[in-house]
Design a protein around this motif. Sequence first.
Motif, mmCIF file in Angstrom:
data_model
loop_
_atom_site.group_PDB
_atom_site.id
_atom_site.type_symbol
_atom_site.label_atom_id
_atom_site.label_comp_id
_atom_site.label_asym_id
_atom_site.label_seq_id
_atom_site.Cartn_x
_atom_site.Cartn_y
_atom_site.Cartn_z
ATOM 1 N N LYS A 64 -1.510 -1.181 -9.448
ATOM 2 C CA LYS A 64 -0.837 -0.006 -8.891
ATOM 3 C C LYS A 64 -1.799 1.141 -8.592
ATOM 4 O O LYS A 64 -1.666 1.815 -7.557
ATOM 5 C CB LYS A 64 0.253 0.481 -9.849
ATOM 6 C CG LYS A 64 -0.266 0.966 -11.193
ATOM 7 C CD LYS A 64 0.838 1.332 -12.141
ATOM 8 C CE LYS A 64 0.316 1.943 -13.420
ATOM 9 N NZ LYS A 64 -0.734 1.178 -14.101
ATOM 10 N N ASP A 65 -2.760 1.387 -9.480
ATOM 11 C CA ASP A 65 -3.642 2.542 -9.319
ATOM 12 C C ASP A 65 -4.530 2.422 -8.086
ATOM 13 O O ASP A 65 -4.593 3.328 -7.256
ATOM 14 C CB ASP A 65 -4.511 2.724 -10.570
ATOM 15 C CG ASP A 65 -3.683 2.899 -11.827
ATOM 16 O OD1 ASP A 65 -2.870 3.830 -11.869
ATOM 17 O OD2 ASP A 65 -3.835 2.091 -12.755
ATOM 18 N N SER A 66 -5.219 1.293 -7.968
ATOM 19 C CA SER A 66 -6.132 1.126 -6.831
ATOM 20 C C SER A 66 -5.377 0.991 -5.518
ATOM 21 O O SER A 66 -5.859 1.437 -4.468
ATOM 22 C CB SER A 66 -7.043 -0.078 -7.046
ATOM 23 O OG SER A 66 -6.313 -1.288 -7.090
ATOM 24 N N VAL A 67 -4.184 0.410 -5.556
ATOM 25 C CA VAL A 67 -3.379 0.287 -4.339
ATOM 26 C C VAL A 67 -2.903 1.659 -3.868
ATOM 27 O O VAL A 67 -2.971 1.982 -2.673
ATOM 28 C CB VAL A 67 -2.180 -0.657 -4.589
ATOM 29 C CG1 VAL A 67 -1.133 -0.519 -3.493
ATOM 30 C CG2 VAL A 67 -2.659 -2.106 -4.670
ATOM 31 N N VAL A 68 -2.427 2.480 -4.800
ATOM 32 C CA VAL A 68 -1.988 3.834 -4.440
ATOM 33 C C VAL A 68 -3.166 4.647 -3.906
ATOM 34 O O VAL A 68 -3.054 5.350 -2.894
ATOM 35 C CB VAL A 68 -1.349 4.540 -5.652
ATOM 36 C CG1 VAL A 68 -1.174 6.038 -5.391
ATOM 37 C CG2 VAL A 68 0.007 3.911 -5.972
ATOM 38 N N LEU A 69 -4.314 4.560 -4.581
ATOM 39 C CA LEU A 69 -5.498 5.293 -4.114
ATOM 40 C C LEU A 69 -5.879 4.870 -2.704
ATOM 41 O O LEU A 69 -6.142 5.719 -1.835
ATOM 42 C CB LEU A 69 -6.672 5.047 -5.065
ATOM 43 C CG LEU A 69 -8.011 5.661 -4.646
ATOM 44 C CD1 LEU A 69 -7.920 7.173 -4.569
ATOM 45 C CD2 LEU A 69 -9.122 5.236 -5.607
ATOM 46 N N THR A 70 -5.904 3.574 -2.451
ATOM 47 C CA THR A 70 -6.279 3.074 -1.128
ATOM 48 C C THR A 70 -5.311 3.559 -0.064
ATOM 49 O O THR A 70 -5.725 3.986 1.028
ATOM 50 C CB THR A 70 -6.315 1.533 -1.132
ATOM 51 O OG1 THR A 70 -7.260 1.087 -2.124
ATOM 52 C CG2 THR A 70 -6.722 0.985 0.226
ATOM 53 N N GLN A 71 -4.018 3.517 -0.362
ATOM 54 C CA GLN A 71 -3.012 3.953 0.605
ATOM 55 C C GLN A 71 -3.161 5.433 0.935
ATOM 56 O O GLN A 71 -3.145 5.834 2.111
ATOM 57 C CB GLN A 71 -1.606 3.691 0.061
ATOM 58 C CG GLN A 71 -0.487 4.073 1.018
ATOM 59 C CD GLN A 71 -0.403 3.166 2.225
ATOM 60 O OE1 GLN A 71 -0.291 1.952 2.079
ATOM 61 N NE2 GLN A 71 -0.462 3.738 3.426
ATOM 62 N N ILE A 72 -3.337 6.275 -0.083
ATOM 63 C CA ILE A 72 -3.439 7.720 0.147
ATOM 64 C C ILE A 72 -4.728 8.060 0.897
ATOM 65 O O ILE A 72 -4.726 8.896 1.821
ATOM 66 C CB ILE A 72 -3.362 8.494 -1.183
ATOM 67 C CG1 ILE A 72 -1.960 8.342 -1.798
ATOM 68 C CG2 ILE A 72 -3.683 9.974 -0.970
ATOM 69 C CD1 ILE A 72 -1.808 8.987 -3.161
ATOM 70 N N LEU A 73 -5.832 7.417 0.542
ATOM 71 C CA LEU A 73 -7.084 7.681 1.248
ATOM 72 C C LEU A 73 -6.986 7.227 2.700
ATOM 73 O O LEU A 73 -7.510 7.898 3.604
ATOM 74 C CB LEU A 73 -8.242 6.973 0.549
ATOM 75 C CG LEU A 73 -8.657 7.543 -0.808
ATOM 76 C CD1 LEU A 73 -9.757 6.686 -1.425
ATOM 77 C CD2 LEU A 73 -9.129 8.995 -0.683
ATOM 78 N N HIS A 74 -6.319 6.105 2.926
ATOM 79 C CA HIS A 74 -6.141 5.646 4.306
ATOM 80 C C HIS A 74 -5.270 6.619 5.086
ATOM 81 O O HIS A 74 -5.569 6.948 6.239
ATOM 82 C CB HIS A 74 -5.523 4.250 4.333
ATOM 83 C CG HIS A 74 -5.261 3.744 5.715
ATOM 84 N ND1 HIS A 74 -4.060 3.946 6.372
ATOM 85 C CD2 HIS A 74 -6.058 3.068 6.589
ATOM 86 C CE1 HIS A 74 -4.131 3.416 7.571
ATOM 87 N NE2 HIS A 74 -5.326 2.870 7.732
ATOM 88 N N ASP A 75 -4.175 7.082 4.481
ATOM 89 C CA ASP A 75 -3.303 8.041 5.158
ATOM 90 C C ASP A 75 -4.038 9.336 5.485
ATOM 91 O O ASP A 75 -3.755 9.990 6.486
ATOM 92 C CB ASP A 75 -2.079 8.359 4.278
ATOM 93 C CG ASP A 75 -1.130 7.180 4.152
ATOM 94 O OD1 ASP A 75 -1.250 6.227 4.951
ATOM 95 O OD2 ASP A 75 -0.280 7.205 3.245
ATOM 96 N N THR A 76 -4.990 9.700 4.617
ATOM 97 C CA THR A 76 -5.712 10.963 4.777
ATOM 98 C C THR A 76 -6.908 10.839 5.708
ATOM 99 O O THR A 76 -7.148 11.711 6.553
ATOM 100 C CB THR A 76 -6.194 11.471 3.399
ATOM 101 O OG1 THR A 76 -5.084 11.546 2.501
ATOM 102 C CG2 THR A 76 -6.839 12.860 3.533
#
Length: 322
Positions: A64-76
Motif C-alpha cells: 500500500k505505501d509504495s503504491v500510494v507514493l507512486t500514484q501521488i508522485l505520478h499525479d504530481t
Amino acid sequence: MECDKCGRDAVMHAAYSGAHLCDKHLRASVEKRVRRRVREDDLLSADASPEDPQTWVIGLSGGKDSVVLTQILHDTFGRDPRVELVALSIHEGIEGYRDESLDACETLTEELDLRHEVVSYAEEFGVRMDDVVEKDPENMAACAYCGVFRRDLLEEYAEALDADKLLTGHNLDDEAQTALMNFFEGDLKQIAKHFDASLGPFDRRTDSVHFVPRAKPLRDIPEKEVALYAHLADLPAHITECPHASEAYRGEIQDLLLKMEENHPGTRHSIMAGYEELAELAAQRYRGGDGSRDLGECERCGSSTSGRICRKCRLVESIEAV
C-alpha cells in the motif's frame, strides 16, 4: 459524523488534528502533505529543466505505501518535463508472496505508463529468501537479512539508473517505530546515520559518490491513512504480510505506539520532531562536526562501507558457507 470541509459523510477522524474528513478531502489531505514534504525536502532541484531532467527512482514493492507514493508522485509530476519517474521492484524469492506483489506493481506501472525495472536476490546474490530463512547461518530474523539485501539493491540500481533521488514509501508509523527502537536500544550511532548537515534528516546522506540521496515523502502520513487512501482510490495494492515477517521487537513497539497514540493523539508526530533534533546532535558526535563520515569500498563488491567488507557481502558469504 460529517466532513469538516463539506458536510458529507466522513470516512475518518484524525484524533491528532481533530479533523473529520470525507473520501474526497482525506485523499486531498494526504496528497497535500506529501507534496509539502517534497517541497520542504527540496527534492526538485532548482537547476532541473526539460533539457536536463531529474531521475527519481521509486522503490515499488506493490504494498500500500509504495503504491500510494507512486500514484501521488505520478499525479504530481507525471507531466512535468523536469522529472522522470522510474519504478524499481525487488524480487526477494518468497514463494507465493512476491509474485503477487509484482503483479500489483506491473498493473500500476502499466496503468500509469511508467518505466518499471525488476531485479532479484537470486540473480544478484545467488540466494532466495526462502533458502536464507531455512539456512539462517547468522541466527537472525528474516527481516534482518532482507533489509540489508533490499537496501543494497535499491542503492546499486538507483545509481545504475543514474538517479538523482531514491524515494521509498516509509510512512509515519514506520519512522516512529524505527526512531523508538533506536532510542530504546541506545543506538546513537544508528540515529546519527539519519542525518546529513547539508541535506537534513532521514537517509539523505552523501557519504560517498556512490550514494544516491534518499527521501521518504510519506513520512508525515499515518499508516492507517495510507491504507485508507489506497482503498478509496482503488489502487492495485497487495496488502498481505510477508510469511517470513518475524520482527517481534518491532511488533511490540508498534503495539506500544498504537496504544500511546490512542491515549495521547499526536505521539508519533512528537517522536519524529524530537528525533530530527536528536539525529543532528548524534551526527555531530559520531560523524564529525559537519555530520560527514569516511567510507571506503568493499573489497568484494565495491560498495561503500566503513569496514573491509560490507554487511551484505558478509551475509552472502555466511549463507554460501552453510
